[in-house]
Design an enzyme around this catalytic site. Sequence first.
Site, PDB file in Angstrom:
ATOM      1  N   HIS A 183      69.776  44.203  13.269  1.00  0.00           N
ATOM      2  CA  HIS A 183      68.398  44.188  14.373  1.00  0.00           C
ATOM      3  C   HIS A 183      68.243  44.815  16.214  1.00  0.00           C
ATOM      4  CE1 HIS A 183      67.012  40.318  17.153  1.00  0.00           C
ATOM      5  NE2 HIS A 183      66.946  41.356  17.831  1.00  0.00           N
TER       6      HIS A 183
ATOM      7  N   HIS B 246      65.213  46.486  17.989  1.00  0.00           N
ATOM      8  CA  HIS B 246      64.411  46.771  18.904  1.00  0.00           C
ATOM      9  C   HIS B 246      63.925  48.437  19.049  1.00  0.00           C
ATOM     10  CE1 HIS B 246      63.750  42.680  19.877  1.00  0.00           C
ATOM     11  NE2 HIS B 246      64.935  42.159  19.925  1.00  0.00           N
TER      12      HIS B 246
ATOM     13  N   LYS C  45      59.865  37.338  11.662  1.00  0.00           N
ATOM     14  CA  LYS C  45      60.354  36.944  12.179  1.00  0.00           C
ATOM     15  C   LYS C  45      60.086  35.331  13.221  1.00  0.00           C
ATOM     16  CE  LYS C  45      63.408  36.958  15.731  1.00  0.00           C
ATOM     17  NZ  LYS C  45      63.984  37.942  16.867  1.00  0.00           N
TER      18      LYS C  45
ATOM     19  N   HIS D 104      64.891  33.984  16.410  1.00  0.00           N
ATOM     20  CA  HIS D 104      65.212  33.485  17.657  1.00  0.00           C
ATOM     21  C   HIS D 104      65.389  31.760  17.477  1.00  0.00           C
ATOM     22  CE1 HIS D 104      65.714  35.379  21.577  1.00  0.00           C
ATOM     23  NE2 HIS D 104      65.452  33.779  21.362  1.00  0.00           N
TER      24      HIS D 104
ATOM     25  N   HIS E  87      71.387  37.498  16.609  1.00  0.00           N
ATOM     26  CA  HIS E  87      72.090  37.225  17.962  1.00  0.00           C
ATOM     27  C   HIS E  87      72.762  35.887  17.782  1.00  0.00           C
ATOM     28  CE1 HIS E  87      67.980  35.891  19.105  1.00  0.00           C
ATOM     29  NE2 HIS E  87      67.883  37.326  18.937  1.00  0.00           N
TER      30      HIS E  87
ATOM     31  N   ASP F  94      70.376  44.058  18.889  1.00  0.00           N
ATOM     32  CA  ASP F  94      68.869  43.354  19.579  1.00  0.00           C
ATOM     33  C   ASP F  94      69.650  44.666  20.447  1.00  0.00           C
ATOM     34  OD1 ASP F  94      67.586  41.703  20.480  1.00  0.00           O
ATOM     35  OD2 ASP F  94      68.969  40.340  21.586  1.00  0.00           O
TER      36      ASP F  94
HETATM   37  O1  DOR Z   1      67.350  39.701  25.639  1.00  0.00           O
HETATM   38  C1  DOR Z   1      66.603  39.997  24.554  1.00  0.00           C
HETATM   39  N1  DOR Z   1      65.124  40.761  24.577  1.00  0.00           N
HETATM   40  N2  DOR Z   1      66.610  38.802  23.496  1.00  0.00           N
HETATM   41  C2  DOR Z   1      65.188  39.031  22.251  1.00  0.00           C
HETATM   42  O2  DOR Z   1      65.194  38.064  21.737  1.00  0.00           O
HETATM   43  C3  DOR Z   1      63.847  39.768  22.772  1.00  0.00           C
HETATM   44  C4  DOR Z   1      64.475  40.748  23.208  1.00  0.00           C
HETATM   45  C5  DOR Z   1      63.128  41.934  24.151  1.00  0.00           C
HETATM   46  O3  DOR Z   1      62.264  42.047  23.374  1.00  0.00           O
HETATM   47  O4  DOR Z   1      63.293  42.140  25.272  1.00  0.00           O
HETATM   48 ZN    ZN Z   2      66.054  40.579  19.445  1.00  0.00          ZN
END
Ligand code: DOR
Ligand code: ZN
Length: 329
Positions: free
Chosen positions: A12, A14, A92, A129, A163, A235
Site C-alpha cells: 500500500h 502513495h 481500491k 479504505h 491499513h 501507506d
Molecule cells: O492518511 C492518509 N493519507 N490516509 C489515507 O487514506 C490517504 C492518504 C493520502 O493519500 O494522503
Molecule cells: Zn493510503
Amino acid sequence: MRLTINSPFDAHLHLREGDMLKTTTRFATRMFAGAVVMPNLSKPIDTFEAMERYKAQIQELSRDFEPIVALFLNEKTEEEIKRHGDRAFTVKLYPRGVTTNSAGGAVSLDEYGALFGLMEERGDALLVHGETDGEVLLREGEFAPIYERLAKTYPKLKIVMEHISTEVLANLLDRHKNLYATITLHHLLFTLDDLLGGRLNPHLFCKPIVKTAADRAALRRLAFSAHEKTMFGSDSAPHYRGCKERAGAAAGVFSAPVLLPELTRLFMEHSSAGCLRRFVGQNAKRIYNLNLPHKTVTIEDAPQTVENECDGVVPMLFGKRLAYRVAAD
Ligand code: DOR
Ligand code: ZN
C-alpha cells in the site's frame, strides 16, 4: 548484524504525481521490488489507460520495480474491467470524502453488487479504505459489519482491509476466509499519545488515525507472527511541509525513507526477525500471486540520522537517529 530480504514488497503506497513522483519513486525503488500503488491522484486513476500511463511513468523512474496500480472504484469500474477482461485488477474502494482526493469515491456499496460479483468470478482483489463518517475513533470499528457483510455476500472475493488500526478489525481476519489486511509501520509504532499526548505532531496525523495501546498490541501480534493473511503496506503518504504544518493539516505520514530500517529494529526488539521476510513480501506474493523482479535488499546495524526534509516533505522520525540502515549494494 546484516539481514537480507529477497524482493521486499509494499502492499500500500502513495507515489503521487508531478515533482513528488521522482522523490517517492527513488525511496520505493531503493527498498522494494514492487508495490501496490494507490490511485487517489488529483484526478483519480479510474480508467485502464490512466493506469497504464501512470505505470509507465513510474517504471521510467525506477529499476527492478513492479508497480501494481490500483484502479479507483467508481461508476466506470465495471465497464473498464469488462473492456480489459484478460487482466487481473486490484480495485481500491474509498467511501466518498473519507480521505485525500476521495470526493469521487463510493456513496453506497449497494450500487456495486454487479461489479463485486464480476470481480469475485474473475479473482480480482478489492482493496478497501474501511472507515465510516462517524466519530473519529469509532470510524474503523463501525466499518466491521460492512466488511463482514461483504465477505459473506461475496465469499470468493478477495477483500483487503487496508491499513488496519484497531483490534476489532484484527479480530475479523480469522473469522472470514476471504478477508486480508495490510498493516503500516506507523500503526505498529505509535498511539494517540505520540500524535497528541504531548505537543501535537502533525507528521503522525493520518487516516485512519493511530489509536490505543491495546489496538497497537493487536496489530503487533499479527505482524510479529507474520499472520498469513497480513501484508506490510506502508501507506507512506507525503504532503508538502506547508500542507502538514498548518491549521487544517493534511492526513498522511511520509514513512518511505525509514521503512525497512525501522521495521528491522522493531522486529529485532520483539524477537521476531524470523517473521520479517514473510511480513514484507512473502505473504503478499502468495496472496496476490505476484511475480516480482529479483532484488535483494540488505539491512545492517549501522546508525543513520533521518533527514529533516526530503524535497519539501518532512519524513516520519525526522532528525532521529536510527540504529539500522539499508546497506549500499
Ligand atoms: O492518511 C492518509 N493519507 N490516509 C489515507 O487514506 C490517504 C492518504 C493520502 O493519500 O494522503
Ligand atoms: Zn493510503
